[in-house]
Design a protein around this motif. Sequence first.
Motif, PDB file in Angstrom:
ATOM      1  N   LYS A  16       0.820  -1.216   0.000  1.00 52.13           N
ATOM      2  CA  LYS A  16       0.000   0.000   0.000  1.00 52.13           C
ATOM      3  C   LYS A  16       0.858   1.272   0.000  1.00 52.13           C
ATOM      4  O   LYS A  16       0.348   2.360  -0.301  1.00 52.13           O
ATOM      5  N   ILE A  17       2.122   1.134   0.341  1.00 52.68           N
ATOM      6  CA  ILE A  17       2.969   2.311   0.532  1.00 52.68           C
ATOM      7  C   ILE A  17       3.040   3.195  -0.707  1.00 52.68           C
ATOM      8  O   ILE A  17       2.900   4.425  -0.614  1.00 52.68           O
ATOM      9  N   GLU A  18       3.270   2.601  -1.882  1.00 52.93           N
ATOM     10  CA  GLU A  18       3.423   3.404  -3.101  1.00 52.93           C
ATOM     11  C   GLU A  18       2.167   4.220  -3.381  1.00 52.93           C
ATOM     12  O   GLU A  18       2.240   5.390  -3.756  1.00 52.93           O
ATOM     13  N   GLN A  19       1.000   3.602  -3.181  1.00 55.08           N
ATOM     14  CA  GLN A  19      -0.266   4.302  -3.408  1.00 55.08           C
ATOM     15  C   GLN A  19      -0.413   5.484  -2.457  1.00 55.08           C
ATOM     16  O   GLN A  19      -0.808   6.594  -2.866  1.00 55.08           O
ATOM     17  N   LEU A  20      -0.081   5.271  -1.184  1.00 53.33           N
ATOM     18  CA  LEU A  20      -0.197   6.342  -0.202  1.00 53.33           C
ATOM     19  C   LEU A  20       0.847   7.437  -0.442  1.00 53.33           C
ATOM     20  O   LEU A  20       0.555   8.630  -0.281  1.00 53.33           O
ATOM     21  N   LEU A  21       2.047   7.034  -0.849  1.00 46.09           N
ATOM     22  CA  LEU A  21       3.072   8.029  -1.170  1.00 46.09           C
ATOM     23  C   LEU A  21       2.664   8.893  -2.354  1.00 46.09           C
ATOM     24  O   LEU A  21       2.915  10.105  -2.375  1.00 46.09           O
ATOM     25  N   ASP A  22       2.030   8.285  -3.344  1.00 43.11           N
ATOM     26  CA  ASP A  22       1.559   9.051  -4.502  1.00 43.11           C
ATOM     27  C   ASP A  22       0.559  10.121  -4.074  1.00 43.11           C
ATOM     28  O   ASP A  22       0.572  11.248  -4.587  1.00 43.11           O
ATOM     29  N   THR A  23      -0.310   9.763  -3.146  1.00 41.97           N
ATOM     30  CA  THR A  23      -1.286  10.724  -2.637  1.00 41.97           C
ATOM     31  C   THR A  23      -0.576  11.884  -1.945  1.00 41.97           C
ATOM     32  O   THR A  23      -0.905  13.056  -2.152  1.00 41.97           O
ATOM     33  N   LEU A  24       0.408  11.559  -1.131  1.00 43.16           N
ATOM     34  CA  LEU A  24       1.163  12.593  -0.415  1.00 43.16           C
ATOM     35  C   LEU A  24       1.954  13.471  -1.378  1.00 43.16           C
ATOM     36  O   LEU A  24       1.994  14.699  -1.249  1.00 43.16           O
ATOM     37  N   LYS A  25       2.576  12.849  -2.382  1.00 48.57           N
ATOM     38  CA  LYS A  25       3.376  13.597  -3.347  1.00 48.57           C
ATOM     39  C   LYS A  25       2.522  14.525  -4.207  1.00 48.57           C
ATOM     40  O   LYS A  25       2.996  15.552  -4.706  1.00 48.57           O
ATOM     41  N   SER A  26       1.250  14.178  -4.350  1.00 53.81           N
ATOM     42  CA  SER A  26       0.349  15.023  -5.143  1.00 53.81           C
ATOM     43  C   SER A  26      -0.097  16.257  -4.369  1.00 53.81           C
ATOM     44  O   SER A  26      -0.782  17.130  -4.917  1.00 53.81           O
ATOM     45  N   GLY A  27       0.252  16.319  -3.075  1.00 52.99           N
ATOM     46  CA  GLY A  27      -0.082  17.491  -2.264  1.00 52.99           C
ATOM     47  C   GLY A  27      -1.207  17.278  -1.281  1.00 52.99           C
ATOM     48  O   GLY A  27      -1.623  18.216  -0.597  1.00 52.99           O
ATOM     49  N   ASP A  28      -1.702  16.033  -1.189  1.00 49.89           N
ATOM     50  CA  ASP A  28      -2.801  15.737  -0.273  1.00 49.89           C
ATOM     51  C   ASP A  28      -2.268  15.059   0.994  1.00 49.89           C
ATOM     52  O   ASP A  28      -1.434  14.162   0.916  1.00 49.89           O
ATOM     53  N   SER A  29      -2.755  15.471   2.136  1.00 53.21           N
ATOM     54  CA  SER A  29      -2.313  14.912   3.405  1.00 53.21           C
ATOM     55  C   SER A  29      -3.082  13.650   3.756  1.00 53.21           C
ATOM     56  O   SER A  29      -4.239  13.450   3.338  1.00 53.21           O
ATOM     57  N   ILE A  30      -2.432  12.806   4.546  1.00 49.45           N
ATOM     58  CA  ILE A  30      -3.005  11.540   4.990  1.00 49.45           C
ATOM     59  C   ILE A  30      -2.858  11.444   6.506  1.00 49.45           C
ATOM     60  O   ILE A  30      -1.857  11.892   7.072  1.00 49.45           O
ATOM     61  N   ALA A  31      -3.840  10.834   7.149  1.00 46.83           N
ATOM     62  CA  ALA A  31      -3.747  10.537   8.577  1.00 46.83           C
ATOM     63  C   ALA A  31      -3.631   9.033   8.752  1.00 46.83           C
ATOM     64  O   ALA A  31      -4.328   8.257   8.087  1.00 46.83           O
ATOM     65  N   LEU A  32      -2.745   8.618   9.626  1.00 45.44           N
ATOM     66  CA  LEU A  32      -2.565   7.208   9.954  1.00 45.44           C
ATOM     67  C   LEU A  32      -3.130   6.961  11.346  1.00 45.44           C
ATOM     68  O   LEU A  32      -2.753   7.635  12.302  1.00 45.44           O
ATOM     69  N   ILE A  33      -4.038   5.988  11.459  1.00 40.68           N
ATOM     70  CA  ILE A  33      -4.597   5.637  12.768  1.00 40.68           C
ATOM     71  C   ILE A  33      -4.567   4.115  12.936  1.00 40.68           C
ATOM     72  O   ILE A  33      -4.538   3.363  11.962  1.00 40.68           O
ATOM     73  N   SER A  34      -4.550   3.680  14.178  1.00 42.48           N
ATOM     74  CA  SER A  34      -4.647   2.250  14.472  1.00 42.48           C
ATOM     75  C   SER A  34      -6.019   1.986  15.093  1.00 42.48           C
ATOM     76  O   SER A  34      -6.842   2.893  15.222  1.00 42.48           O
ATOM     77  N   ASP A  35      -6.260   0.734  15.480  1.00 39.94           N
ATOM     78  CA  ASP A  35      -7.558   0.410  16.082  1.00 39.94           C
ATOM     79  C   ASP A  35      -7.800   1.218  17.351  1.00 39.94           C
ATOM     80  O   ASP A  35      -8.923   1.623  17.642  1.00 39.94           O
ATOM     81  N   ALA A  36      -6.743   1.434  18.111  1.00 37.59           N
ATOM     82  CA  ALA A  36      -6.856   2.194  19.366  1.00 37.59           C
ATOM     83  C   ALA A  36      -5.460   2.614  19.801  1.00 37.59           C
ATOM     84  O   ALA A  36      -4.490   1.892  19.579  1.00 37.59           O
ATOM     85  N   GLY A  37      -5.365   3.787  20.406  1.00 40.44           N
ATOM     86  CA  GLY A  37      -4.085   4.251  20.919  1.00 40.44           C
ATOM     87  C   GLY A  37      -3.205   4.872  19.854  1.00 40.44           C
ATOM     88  O   GLY A  37      -3.685   5.363  18.821  1.00 40.44           O
ATOM     89  N   THR A  38      -1.899   4.849  20.093  1.00 39.58           N
ATOM     90  CA  THR A  38      -0.930   5.503  19.227  1.00 39.58           C
ATOM     91  C   THR A  38      -0.414   4.541  18.166  1.00 39.58           C
ATOM     92  O   THR A  38       0.089   3.464  18.509  1.00 39.58           O
ATOM     93  N   PRO A  39      -0.520   4.874  16.888  1.00 39.39           N
ATOM     94  CA  PRO A  39      -0.008   4.003  15.827  1.00 39.39           C
ATOM     95  C   PRO A  39       1.468   3.672  16.015  1.00 39.39           C
ATOM     96  O   PRO A  39       2.218   4.444  16.620  1.00 39.39           O
ATOM     97  N   LEU A  40       1.878   2.527  15.502  1.00 37.50           N
ATOM     98  CA  LEU A  40       3.247   2.005  15.544  1.00 37.50           C
ATOM     99  C   LEU A  40       3.625   1.376  16.881  1.00 37.50           C
ATOM    100  O   LEU A  40       4.616   0.665  16.958  1.00 37.50           O
TER     101      LEU A  40
END
Length: 277
Positions: free
Chosen positions: A64-88
């Motif tokens: 999924k990384i390349e797809q999400l990077l393309d979105t970011l490179k196009s100038g659109d921001s993304i939020a990363l969330i997990s099921d609960a708490g702090t991602p990673l």
Amino acid sequence: MNAQLFVVATPIGHLDDMTFRAIEVLKQVKLIAAEDTRQSIQLLKHFNISTPLTACHDHNESHKIEQLLDTLKSGDSIALISDAGTPLISDPGFKLVRAAQEHNIRVTPVPGACAAISALSAVGLPSDRFSFEGFLPSRSSQRLSQLEQLKDETQTLIFYEAPHRILECVKDMAQVFGSDRKVGFAREITKTFETIKQFSFAELISFIEQDRNQQKGEIVLVVAGSTAQKDLQQEKLDEILNRLLKDLSVKAASQLAADLFGIKKKIAYQRALELTQ
């Protein structure tokens, strides 16, 4: 907003722990990458957030990384969330964050709930130095091996554990760390049946065996660090000081001992005074 990857913490149980900033970020970004879209959609509905969701979990993150990077490179921001708490924190997202950093895309944390830190703050064990160990192996032999590598660590240790393994895990910990070692037990943090207590391992085993409800929900174990190395160093310091004090003044003996042990002079001096008394 300039294109950014926001790492957004979400509640671990109590929805009121959602921050105002987290809500605004999730509303403004172009896309939300979620560990489980089925679960996250309930959170978004509660806060009237209509931003599109896409799945980003352990099984698809690499693809999924390349797809999400393309979105970011196009100038659109993304939020990363997990099921609960702090991602990673024992959740997916590391590969995406690393890729964003490598492509010079700004990664912005939006702090909030974290089960590990919440447990550490409430169980009453030392918090000046700690190590987050995540989930231990599910097989007892592998778990015992990993615990053996940690038994002499002097900092506080934080573990996550699944409810169906909690009793056997605690028994393995008691075997390696000793039944008298202190452990904080934090279950269902911020939820209706929250349990936060400090025990010895022997006491915790009895507590869990006598109440099967303690084998349910999300569990954090906070284990006190070993004092064995500290005690050994203290014994060696006392031995050296006692020998030096036979021929030197308290001041001279403590200065030499401090140099030998790499400790502050005032600590050695105070101990030398105690030994002379």
